[in-house]
Design a protein around this motif. Structure first.
Motif, PDB file in Angstrom:
ATOM      1  N   VAL A  64       0.959  -1.559   0.093  1.00  0.00           N
ATOM      2  CA  VAL A  64       0.155  -0.324   0.241  1.00  0.00           C
ATOM      3  C   VAL A  64       0.870   1.052  -0.034  1.00  0.00           C
ATOM      4  CG1 VAL A  64      -1.994  -0.491   0.945  1.00  0.00           C
ATOM      5  CG2 VAL A  64      -0.244  -0.325   2.529  1.00  0.00           C
ATOM      6  N   THR A  65       1.967   1.385  -0.694  1.00  0.00           N
ATOM      7  CA  THR A  65       2.882   2.549  -0.994  1.00  0.00           C
ATOM      8  C   THR A  65       2.033   3.733  -1.767  1.00  0.00           C
ATOM      9  OG1 THR A  65       4.888   1.176  -0.922  1.00  0.00           O
ATOM     10  CG2 THR A  65       5.024   3.730  -1.809  1.00  0.00           C
ATOM     11  N   ASN A 180      -4.268   3.166   3.038  1.00  0.00           N
ATOM     12  CA  ASN A 180      -3.767   4.657   2.974  1.00  0.00           C
ATOM     13  C   ASN A 180      -3.191   3.708   1.842  1.00  0.00           C
ATOM     14  OD1 ASN A 180      -2.633   6.864   5.088  1.00  0.00           O
ATOM     15  ND2 ASN A 180      -4.421   5.590   5.377  1.00  0.00           N
ATOM     16  N   ALA A 181      -3.465   3.801   0.522  1.00  0.00           N
ATOM     17  CA  ALA A 181      -3.100   3.464  -0.579  1.00  0.00           C
ATOM     18  C   ALA A 181      -2.104   4.271  -1.798  1.00  0.00           C
ATOM     19  CB  ALA A 181      -3.687   2.270  -1.216  1.00  0.00           C
ATOM     20  N   GLY A 182      -2.756   4.945  -1.566  1.00  0.00           N
ATOM     21  CA  GLY A 182      -2.457   6.024  -1.736  1.00  0.00           C
ATOM     22  C   GLY A 182      -2.349   6.059  -4.004  1.00  0.00           C
ATOM     23  N   ASN A 286       0.921   8.613   6.292  1.00  0.00           N
ATOM     24  CA  ASN A 286       0.673   7.134   4.606  1.00  0.00           C
ATOM     25  C   ASN A 286       0.334   7.767   4.158  1.00  0.00           C
ATOM     26  OD1 ASN A 286       1.885   4.049   5.111  1.00  0.00           O
ATOM     27  ND2 ASN A 286       2.924   5.670   6.092  1.00  0.00           N
ATOM     28  N   GLY A 287      -0.717   7.994   3.831  1.00  0.00           N
ATOM     29  CA  GLY A 287      -1.505   7.886   2.663  1.00  0.00           C
ATOM     30  C   GLY A 287      -0.928   8.410   1.536  1.00  0.00           C
ATOM     31  N   GLY A 288      -0.262   9.162   0.978  1.00  0.00           N
ATOM     32  CA  GLY A 288       0.078   9.522  -0.219  1.00  0.00           C
ATOM     33  C   GLY A 288      -0.550   9.670  -1.173  1.00  0.00           C
ATOM     34  N   THR A 399       6.502   3.757   2.676  1.00  0.00           N
ATOM     35  CA  THR A 399       4.919   3.301   2.165  1.00  0.00           C
ATOM     36  C   THR A 399       3.791   4.278   1.932  1.00  0.00           C
ATOM     37  OG1 THR A 399       3.554   2.042   3.919  1.00  0.00           O
ATOM     38  CG2 THR A 399       5.222   1.165   3.247  1.00  0.00           C
ATOM     39  N   THR A 400       4.727   5.684   2.062  1.00  0.00           N
ATOM     40  CA  THR A 400       4.049   6.777   1.776  1.00  0.00           C
ATOM     41  C   THR A 400       3.195   6.797  -0.057  1.00  0.00           C
ATOM     42  OG1 THR A 400       5.355   7.522   3.536  1.00  0.00           O
ATOM     43  CG2 THR A 400       3.065   9.269   2.386  1.00  0.00           C
ATOM     44  N   GLY A 401       4.455   7.094  -0.831  1.00  0.00           N
ATOM     45  CA  GLY A 401       3.845   7.130  -1.785  1.00  0.00           C
ATOM     46  C   GLY A 401       3.796   8.655  -2.637  1.00  0.00           C
TER      47      GLY A 401
HETATM   48  K   LIG Z   1       0.691   4.833   0.966  1.00  0.00           K
END
Ligand SMILES: [K+]
Ligand SMILES: [K+]
Lengths: 455, 455
Positions: A64-65, A180-182, A286-288, A399-401
């Motif tokens: 989930v980056t 929080n996959a982004g 962490n969302g991205g 894993t922010t994105g």
């Molecule tokens: K993310």
């Protein structure tokens, strides 16, 4: 013959530590996801996805980056979007947890070993109520996603031409934000909503609920559903991670604004500046997702965002990075030490010295890994600036994105490095360190201690 | 009235911790040095040194860093060179140690308190033989410098027009190398000797002797002067810091060569490549002298040099940084932890858990300080690249003195940040942390421990 092989496999499996099993499970999830995203009938017409790009997309989705080498919108068709949502769900809630849930659904008993695996994956300190826990996690996450999807789908009808498209966009946005996959299927993250504070607010809420950590959600749920509020005791973990989370969001917002007030925010109104700062601060937890092109920020702001991404989300959440508790405990330890205290105290509790030691192990290993990755990235991708590469590396490890836009232009070597960072960021430093650790090694002898000069 | 004031001063002084006294002493040395380098009759004709530049030069000299905002050669006359050598000597050997030696010479007794101060400054774990220790340190350093000065002065007659100039250059070069000061009066560091491997060899030898740490020198001296070699036991500290020192030099040489073999070293012969790599690796162990313009290196090489400078020299040496032992113990701890060992072992000894904890405190505080400095430098000096600023910050904190050439062009804000880093780098993280710590704070009560989720 076949039974013999099966026994051998089981013996091999039993020799593995829980951490090693988790790494194997994540690796399996990556392989399956790579095959899934490679399936031609999930692609838009004329798309030709290379192996390395499929692998990159799979790791980015499982961890989930949200870093992408290809535009999700241009690559996948609607069926592809749903498969992607499924992978995000699987990766976000934790491969192990979901795997166990499926196991449960199939009517199998959960053995002690399997419980232990989930315990490691979700970092839980007690075995009790593991099955109940998984059900609760799933229920809470799905509920949050459902509510988010309904609100966004209805609201999106004013943005998209057909109701069908609004629903797909709403569902995808809700799942992408909550896990929080982004990932985005707008093609430009949330930049089209840069002036729509309602969409931003809903997204920030979903991002936070996903990143605050499952144990916190469960304690909040217990508190809300319990009749006698005063008997509910919030755990030290819940308090520490929530407060750290909040402090990081506030400090991030203030720093982003202050450092860029004469640059990016120079021509913005107060509410634009506030929402841009706040959203970009929340999204590093962490969302991205982004409401702007972060490359427009000045270097000091980008460095602050790097640090925030590196810290990442709460443990036992959908996020990565070193985790909020690790950061908080390390910081508290340094402050306590400087003040001459022999114990680290917070919220009328003492932090276990073992936890302090483990925090330092995590933080230093993470810095070493990210540092080596940055050097290698600069070596293999000299066309990018140090700032662009550092940003990409921190985003991948956390894993922010978020990205300054270099992801699609990476060579294969650069992609492999980013893939590795995303994978380590998601499985966590402990699992990474313990890949090499055998089972039950004990020190059987002692050497004398000798004092040492430090610093 | 005056006695009353004196008593009050003494009471105040006694309330200070040794660390606070050391900071005060270093600060006083900076003030005196600032006045000294400002004296017009030590300057070449027509030189006008501003206050901030004088302060910068003084801090750089007292901390034996060697970063310069003005050319030493163009600013100071021969008398100025000698004053500078004196300040380097004072800063290199340790303000406290030398101060105590002067005290001794004046016939005063060394009280317990004063011994304790030296103990802290030189990081010695035992009180025994403190006076003897100081005499030994001074004797060894002066002897090394004398031999170095004689060799270099004789050899330099082929480089400089007059014997007098050769002697001044030889003396200054020897003092600057042995104290790892990194100052030069050639105007171009050691670049004029880029093909003279003899000068480079002598300089590397002097740099290493200064940076390897006084305790190591004394143990080697004991070993060399003792008749029965087999009864001499090298301390864990001596072994660990020497081996780390050597490993860092070798790894640094190899990495610098490998990372730049297709760039800077592309058109160099094998012996040029070897000496450039080796010298630049040795100089990060704290010298700061350079046989080339380091800005010619590619970014990955520069990042490796940053890390090497940040690690710095041995404790109780003329150098700065987090120190070799801190780095070694942290690294060994992570490896031991990953391998599932409950103890950190090296050379048939166990590392004290307290030392491990202190290593992590030092390393993380240092990273935090340098990180904040880098962000602020980028904010105040946006005209420079992140690489240039990171390099300058690591060089200042490690009191190394290498530069990509931005030092003279810093604004006042940038100079103040670099001054702060050099000062903290030299006094060490413990002294910095303990500036705020009072005396003998003890925890009188305990809170219950509660387990925590890390990483
Ligand atoms: K993310
Ligand atoms: K130096």
């Amino acid at each position: 013959m076949f039974n013999n092989l099966k026994t051998k496999f089981n013996q091999y499996f039993d020799r593995l530590t829980p951490f090693q099993v988790i790494v194997l499970f994540y690796a399996s999830a990556v392989i399956v996801s790579t095959i899934l995203v490679s399936l031609p009938f999930l692609h838009k017409e004329g798309v030709d996805l290379s192996f390395i790009d499929a692998l990159f997309t799979a790791v980015s989705a499982v961890s989930v980056t949200g870093l992408t080498v290809v535009s999700t919108m241009d690559t996948f068709n609607t069926a592809g979007y749903f498969v992607l949502m499924f992978i995000l769900q699987f990766g976000g809630i934790g491969v192990m947890t979901l795997g166990t849930f499926i196991w449960l659904m199939l009517g199998k008993k959960i053995g002690l070993r399997r419980r232990q695996l989930i315990k490691t994956d979700q970092n839980r300190s007690t075995f009790a109520g593991m099955v109940k826990l998984i059900k609760q996690i799933l229920l809470i996450i799905l509920l949050i996603e459902l509510v988010g999807a309904i609100i966004l789908s209805i609201y999106f009808t004013q943005y998209f031409p057909t109701t069908g498209e609004a629903i797909v966009q709403g569902m995808f946005a809700s799942v992408s934000a909550t896990t929080n996959a982004g990932f985005d299927i707008t093609g430009v993250s949330l930049v089209i909503f840069e002036n729509d504070y309602f969409v931003q607010f809903i997204n920030m809420l979903l991002l936070t609920l996903g990143a605050i950590g499952f144990p916190v959600l469960i304690e909040i749920k217990d508190y809300l559903t319990h009749k006698q509020k005063n008997v509910i005791h919030f755990s030290l973990f819940a308090k520490l991670t929530s407060v750290t989370f909040g402090v990081l969001v506030v400090v991030g917002t203030v720093l982003i604004y202050l450092l860029d007030r004469n640059h990016f925010f120079a021509d913005k109104s107060w509410h634009e500046a506030f929402f841009f700062s706040l959203f970009q601060s929340v999204t590093t937890r962490n969302g991205g997702l982004a409401t702007m092109d972060v490359a427009e920020f000045s270097v000091p702001t980008l460095l602050v965002i790097c640090i925030l991404m590196f810290i990442g989300a709460s443990p036992s959440s959908v996020g990565g990075g070193i985790r909020t508790t690790t950061f908080a405990i390390s910081l508290l330890s340094v402050i306590s030490y400087a003040r001459g205290k022999s114990h680290v105290r917070v919220f009328r509790r003492e932090i276990d010295p073992d936890d302090i030691f483990r925090s330092f192990i995590v933080i230093n290993t993470a810095i070493a890994i990210t540092g080596i990755a940055v050097i290698l990235l600069n070596y293999f991708e000299p066309q990018f600036s140090l700032m662009q590469i550092l940003f990409e590396a921190c985003s991948a490890f956390g894993t922010t994105g978020l990205s300054m836009g270099i992801t699609p232009d990476l060579h294969t070597a650069g992609k492999i490095i980013i893939i590795t960072l995303m994978f380590i960021g998601r499985i966590g430093i402990f699992s990474f360190l313990f890949i090499i650790r055998g089972k039950g090694i004990k020190d059987k002898y002692h050497y004398p201690k000798e004092p040492m000069i430090i610093g």
